[in-house]
Design a protein around this motif. Structure first.
Motif, PDB file in Angstrom:
ATOM      1  N   TYR A  49      44.024  30.777  43.838  1.00 35.98           N
ATOM      2  CA  TYR A  49      42.608  31.010  43.556  1.00 35.98           C
ATOM      3  C   TYR A  49      42.256  32.483  43.713  1.00 35.98           C
ATOM      4  CZ  TYR A  49      41.915  25.970  43.871  1.00 35.98           C
ATOM      5  OH  TYR A  49      41.974  24.615  43.649  1.00 35.98           O
ATOM      6  N   ALA A  50      41.287  32.932  42.945  1.00 36.88           N
ATOM      7  CA  ALA A  50      40.755  34.283  43.081  1.00 36.88           C
ATOM      8  C   ALA A  50      39.361  34.171  43.685  1.00 36.88           C
ATOM      9  CB  ALA A  50      40.680  34.964  41.723  1.00 36.88           C
ATOM     10  N   VAL A  51      39.051  35.064  44.612  1.00 40.93           N
ATOM     11  CA  VAL A  51      37.708  35.153  45.156  1.00 40.93           C
ATOM     12  C   VAL A  51      36.997  36.227  44.330  1.00 40.93           C
ATOM     13  CG1 VAL A  51      36.313  35.628  47.198  1.00 40.93           C
ATOM     14  CG2 VAL A  51      38.546  34.541  47.459  1.00 40.93           C
ATOM     15  N   LEU A  52      35.903  35.836  43.702  1.00 41.71           N
ATOM     16  CA  LEU A  52      35.154  36.751  42.850  1.00 41.71           C
ATOM     17  C   LEU A  52      33.773  36.994  43.452  1.00 41.71           C
ATOM     18  CD1 LEU A  52      35.911  35.220  39.325  1.00 41.71           C
ATOM     19  CD2 LEU A  52      37.132  37.054  40.485  1.00 41.71           C
ATOM     20  N   TRP A  60      24.566  39.503  46.788  1.00 43.53           N
ATOM     21  CA  TRP A  60      25.931  39.272  46.314  1.00 43.53           C
ATOM     22  C   TRP A  60      26.189  37.779  46.239  1.00 43.53           C
ATOM     23  CZ3 TRP A  60      29.248  42.787  44.412  1.00 43.53           C
ATOM     24  CH2 TRP A  60      28.941  44.144  44.622  1.00 43.53           C
ATOM     25  N   LEU A  61      26.734  37.362  45.113  1.00 39.39           N
ATOM     26  CA  LEU A  61      27.152  35.978  44.906  1.00 39.39           C
ATOM     27  C   LEU A  61      28.670  35.925  44.970  1.00 39.39           C
ATOM     28  CD1 LEU A  61      24.941  35.242  41.778  1.00 39.39           C
ATOM     29  CD2 LEU A  61      24.401  34.751  44.174  1.00 39.39           C
ATOM     30  N   GLY A  62      29.207  34.804  45.418  1.00 39.17           N
ATOM     31  CA  GLY A  62      30.653  34.632  45.477  1.00 39.17           C
ATOM     32  C   GLY A  62      31.086  33.387  44.734  1.00 39.17           C
ATOM     33  N   TRP A  80      31.917  39.785  36.814  1.00 39.31           N
ATOM     34  CA  TRP A  80      32.365  39.441  38.162  1.00 39.31           C
ATOM     35  C   TRP A  80      33.589  40.294  38.473  1.00 39.31           C
ATOM     36  CZ3 TRP A  80      30.468  35.437  41.433  1.00 39.31           C
ATOM     37  CH2 TRP A  80      29.391  34.726  40.916  1.00 39.31           C
ATOM     38  N   GLN A  81      33.781  40.615  39.738  1.00 43.50           N
ATOM     39  CA  GLN A  81      34.958  41.385  40.141  1.00 43.50           C
ATOM     40  C   GLN A  81      35.760  40.599  41.173  1.00 43.50           C
ATOM     41  OE1 GLN A  81      33.624  44.376  43.511  1.00 43.50           O
ATOM     42  NE2 GLN A  81      32.419  44.760  41.672  1.00 43.50           N
ATOM     43  N   GLU A  82      37.087  40.706  41.054  1.00 44.36           N
ATOM     44  CA  GLU A  82      37.955  40.020  42.018  1.00 44.36           C
ATOM     45  C   GLU A  82      37.985  40.814  43.315  1.00 44.36           C
ATOM     46  OE1 GLU A  82      42.446  38.201  42.521  1.00 44.36           O
ATOM     47  OE2 GLU A  82      41.776  38.867  40.558  1.00 44.36           O
ATOM     48  N   VAL A  83      37.869  40.096  44.426  1.00 43.18           N
ATOM     49  CA  VAL A  83      37.942  40.725  45.740  1.00 43.18           C
ATOM     50  C   VAL A  83      39.424  40.794  46.122  1.00 43.18           C
ATOM     51  CG1 VAL A  83      37.235  40.588  48.153  1.00 43.18           C
ATOM     52  CG2 VAL A  83      35.724  39.704  46.358  1.00 43.18           C
ATOM     53  N   PRO A  84      39.953  42.001  46.335  1.00 39.89           N
ATOM     54  CA  PRO A  84      41.373  42.114  46.685  1.00 39.89           C
ATOM     55  C   PRO A  84      41.674  41.403  48.005  1.00 39.89           C
ATOM     56  CG  PRO A  84      40.450  44.262  46.142  1.00 39.89           C
ATOM     57  CD  PRO A  84      39.307  43.304  46.228  1.00 39.89           C
ATOM     58  N   VAL A  85      42.817  40.747  48.066  1.00 37.91           N
ATOM     59  CA  VAL A  85      43.228  40.030  49.274  1.00 37.91           C
ATOM     60  C   VAL A  85      43.268  40.988  50.469  1.00 37.91           C
ATOM     61  CG1 VAL A  85      45.111  38.728  50.345  1.00 37.91           C
ATOM     62  CG2 VAL A  85      44.509  38.314  47.963  1.00 37.91           C
TER      63      VAL A  85
END
Length: 137
Positions: A49-52, A60-62, A80-85
């Motif tokens: 899964y990607a957290v966006l 901020w929405l997730g 939307w932008q992916e939050v880096p791990v």
């Protein structure tokens, strides 16, 4: 990984475990605002899964999205932008200090297996190191 939360003021993302260790909640009590749970599977892994995140109207929405699904590229196209791990991991400790250095279940299992093997006699350890025999032999 588990449950993810987003700080609706700053866009920062953390796991439930990280927020619990930071004293901002526990398994029964969610963290206070501005933290908001990102809807998704309770056992989600950033492998699949990607957290966006996306800022909309000042907050901020997730979102948690399956990487191989059609929805993932669609959300990226919509801004939307992916939050880096690495950014999520940088929030704080993933493990309690009593288990420092074991940040992953696989590491914990390997450490436990190594501890169990070290308590076994050298003869048994030697047998475990040998490749399995072919039943035809």
């Amino acid at each position: 990984m588990g449950l993810f939360f987003i700080d609706t003021d700053s866009g920062r993302v953390a796991t439930q475990r990280q927020l619990t260790y930071a004293g901002l909640g526990d398994s029964m009590t969610p963290p206070p605002r501005p933290w908001h749970q990102i809807r998704g599977s309770g056992d989600a892994s950033t492998l699949w899964y990607a957290v966006l995140r996306k800022q909309e109207r000042g907050i901020w929405l997730g979102s948690l999205v399956f990487r191989q699904g059609d929805h993932y590229p669609l959300l990226l196209q919509k801004g939307w932008q992916e939050v880096p791990v690495e950014e999520i991991a940088a929030f704080g400790p993933v493990t309690p200090t009593s288990q420092e250095g074991i940040g992953d279940l696989d590491d914990a299992i390997q450490a436990l297996a190594a501890a169990e093997i070290s308590a076994v006699s050298p003869e048994v350890r030697a047998l475990a190191a040998q490749p399995p025999r072919d039943p035809q032999d």
